[in-house]
Design an enzyme around this catalytic site. Structure first.
Site, PDB file in Angstrom:
ATOM      1  CE1 TYR A 437       0.686  -0.292   4.558  1.00 27.69           C
ATOM      2  CE2 TYR A 437      -1.783  -0.552   4.530  1.00 27.69           C
ATOM      3  CZ  TYR A 437      -0.422  -0.420   5.159  1.00 27.69           C
ATOM      4  OH  TYR A 437      -0.016  -0.623   5.897  1.00 27.69           O
ATOM      5  CD  GLU A 438       0.246   6.520   1.141  1.00 30.27           C
ATOM      6  OE1 GLU A 438      -0.474   5.506   1.877  1.00 30.27           O
ATOM      7  OE2 GLU A 438       0.204   7.287   0.515  1.00 30.27           O
TER       8      GLU A 438
END
Ligand SMILES: Cc1cc2nc3c(=O)[nH]c(=O)nc-3n(C[C@H](O)[C@H](O)[C@H](O)COP(=O)(O)OP(=O)(O)OC[C@H]3O[C@@H](n4cnc5c(N)ncnc54)[C@H](O)[C@@H]3O)c2cc1C
Length: 596
Positions: A437-438
């Site tokens: 993620y990110e």
């Protein structure tokens, strides 16, 4: 049970980065070193006593979603722990005093976040997402939005979320299709589905402030047509107080995941939800990047945090568990596994990587502080550039290492590591999300090679290499005693420079060549930067040895440990950097292998 590594944190804060220097900047002048260290100690106690004991409960109990109401209930003890976190004001530490914040350096917030994420990663994500949402509103929101939302988000009374992802729009954020239609009164009506929204619904706070990317009618395709909206779970009345009218946003389901079981990952359905534009129309990506840069640093930090927690657990187990006779032990004796060289290698590797990650994460945070607050414009620009260059490295290198270090931690436990009750497996499972993620680590590598290396026509990365060479010269000046470190370090810098030059040249002629080598290049960059920072640690420790531990009062054993850890990293791990050179410079042709 996890204990904050306060001594090493203090060492890095004062002798790898310059906390005292930061606190001399006019904007941060009230934050002296003693206060910062005192806050860390107090927060460390809170995290170890209140949050760490909930980590395993969260993993086994997880969260519950009621499909009828859409409500999400967090694990037992979560609500009370969050209340204590808010009451103590921990979330407000780095934000501006005019919005109820403590006005402390971001560096302190990051050091606190290390403790928070080590103690309980799932819990840490609620304040983390709120922090990102605060950043976006702070930098791009209107006066009215500041007044209505910031104070209660800064205090933690209200939580925040970050809504980018849709089923067809993951890495390709520009493909999102959630609609925002002007309602004629200055507000918009938001309709669409967002997936994978962390803490998209929960019972830690009454109000949840969703930051949502959406498209206005007739907006241009791709990222250029995206705008950012603020969508409160509960609508506010004219005085800014939440009414009992629910906005049109519902949690329709939650995901069943490999790890971070106590962090709700929600599918949110928006149906004519009332939303308010944050910043300008079509400038949503810029606003979102404000959130993402800080969030990327904080996610990189998760690799370190879990690596540290895993190390502590593995070390304790290695002392407790007796198995086999170590070389030299009396016949019939069962030795503690820590006495076996192979187990020792695993532990030393974990320790060295953790210390390198900590130095990188803190340097990245310090650079953000200086870029924001230094009175000298040239200094601000230089540190802004450094933070830009380091952010994808911090995010991807540290999160990849988070998986590797927690895996080593599990390995130290042998079969018991694979059994859930030890908790070693949880760290490994929890760590696996961070490279995804990110912005996946592949996307980070592309960012490093495609956007960060070309900054100032390669001038920013050249400055970094020059800084490393200066440290190498300092090591060299220290004499024969550090000769093995110098040799290994100079050799690795050479490889990094060669790879960088190759990418800058080939990236300009055929980007496919540069992109094919992006991930090994990022790995090399992290490995070399980590070596640089541990070389600086060794020099600082050496300067303090035999002198009563210097200003920090570090004991001789700790200082000697800093030096041997740095030597291990530089001579045993850093040589891997040069080994990556063929993968960086192989070009796209090297990947032309039939995949079936
Ligand atoms: C637990 C969890 C929590 C999350 N929390 C949030 C949240 O709070 N808010 C939010 O908005 N999102 C959140 N996400 C979504 C997350 O950010 C995305 O999963 C991530 O960005 C990747 O998107 P994707 O899953 O669609 O994968 P894809 O984009 O489909 O990627 C699949 C693979 O292809 C690669 N790839 C894709 N495009 C390219 C390209 N152009 N070049 C090279 N490689 C490429 C990727 O690196 C990856 O390896 C969360 C996800 C999870 C699992």
């Amino acid at each position: 049970m996890y204990q904050p590594p306060l001594t090493d944190m203090r060492f890095v804060l004062s002798h790898v980065v310059d906390l005292a220097g930061l606190t001399k900047l006019p904007a941060l002048a009230h934050a002296d070193v003693e206060t910062v260290e005192g806050l860390l100690e107090e927060f460390g106690r809170f995290a170890a006593e209140v949050l760490a004991p909930l980590n395993q409960v969260g993993d086994t109990e997880g969260i519950r979603h009621d499909p009828t109401t859409g409500e999400v209930t967090t694990a037992p003890g979560w609500v009370e722990a969050y209340r204590k976190y808010v009451d103590a004001g921990w979330g407000s530490v780095p934000f501006p005093p005019e919005h109820g914040g403590g006005g402390f350096p971001w560096l302190l917030a990051i050091a606190m976040q290390e403790i928070l994420s080590s103690a309980n990663l799932s819990f840490s994500m609620a304040p983390l997402l709120t922090q990102g949402a605060i950043d976006a509103v702070l930098h791009h929101g209107s006066e009215q939005q500041h007044e209505q939302y910031l104070r209660r988000m800064v205090s933690g009374e209200w939580a925040g979320t970050m809504n980018l992802t849709e089923p067809q729009a993951g890495s390709d954020v520009g493909a999102l299709s959630t609609k925002a239609v002007p309602a004629g009164d200055g507000s918009y009506r938001i309709t669409g589905t967002k997936i994978f929204i962390t803490y998209g619904e929960h019972d830690l706070t009454h109000q949840i402030v969703h930051l949502v990317l959406a498209r206005t009618p007739d907006s241009p395709p791709g990222t250029k047509g995206i705008s950012l909206f603020l969508v409160p779970k509960w609508l506010l009345d004219d005085t800014g107080e939440p009414t009992d009218e629910r906005n049109g946003v519902t949690c329709v389901s939650v995901e069943h995941k490999m790890g971070i079981h106590a962090s709700p990952t929600c599918v949110l359905a928006y149906e004519d939800a009332v939303g308010y534009l944050v910043g300008e129309e079509h400038a949503g990506m810029r606003a979102m990047f404000t959130m993402m840069n800080n969030a990327r640093l904080s996610v990189g930090l998760e690799g370190l945090a879990l690596g540290e927690a895993a190390y502590q657990k593995a070390l304790a187990y290695a002392h407790e568990r007796h198995q086999g006779r170590a070389i030299g032990a009396p016949p019939g004796h069962q030795s503690a596994i820590v006495e076996h060289p192979d187990v020792r290698r695993m532990l030393v590797t974990m320790k060295a990587l953790n210390e390198a990650m900590r130095a990188l994460v803190y340097l990245n945070a310090e650079s953000i502080d200086i870029a924001r607050h230094h009175p000298d414009a040239a200094e601000r620009t230089a540190r802004d550039e450094l933070a830009d260059l380091l952010t994808p490295i911090t995010k991807a290198w540290c999160t990849d290492l988070g998986v590797e270090v927690t895996s080593l931690g599990l390995q130290v436990h042998g079969g018991m590591g694979y059994i859930e009750e030890t908790g070693a497996a949880q760290y490994f499972r929890d760590a696996r999300i961070a490279p995804i993620y990110e912005g996946t680590n592949g996307i980070q590598a592309m960012d490093l090679v495609g956007r960060k290396l070309p900054m100032r026509a390669g001038g920013v990365v050249a400055d970094l290499i020059a800084a490393m060479r200066a440290t190498a010269a300092e090591l060299e000046a220290a004499g024969d005693e550090l000769a093995p470190e110098v040799e290994a370090f100079v050799y690795a810098i050479g490889a990094f420079e060669e790879a960088t030059t190759w990418l800058l040249t080939h990236g300009a002629t055929d980007p496919r060549d540069a992109l094919a080598g992006a991930t090994p290049y990022l790995r090399m960059a992290g490995t070399v930067v980590g070596g640089w920072l541990l070389a600086r640690s060794a020099l600082a420790a050496r300067a303090m040895q035999g002198g009563g531990g210097g200003a920090g009062g570090f004991d001789e054993a700790f200082l000697a440990g800093k030096r041997t850890t740095a030597r291990f990293y530089l001579t045993q791990l850093l040589p891997q950097a040069r080994g990556l050179l063929p993968a960086v410079t192989g070009g796209a042709a090297a990947l032309e292998v039939p995949l079936g």
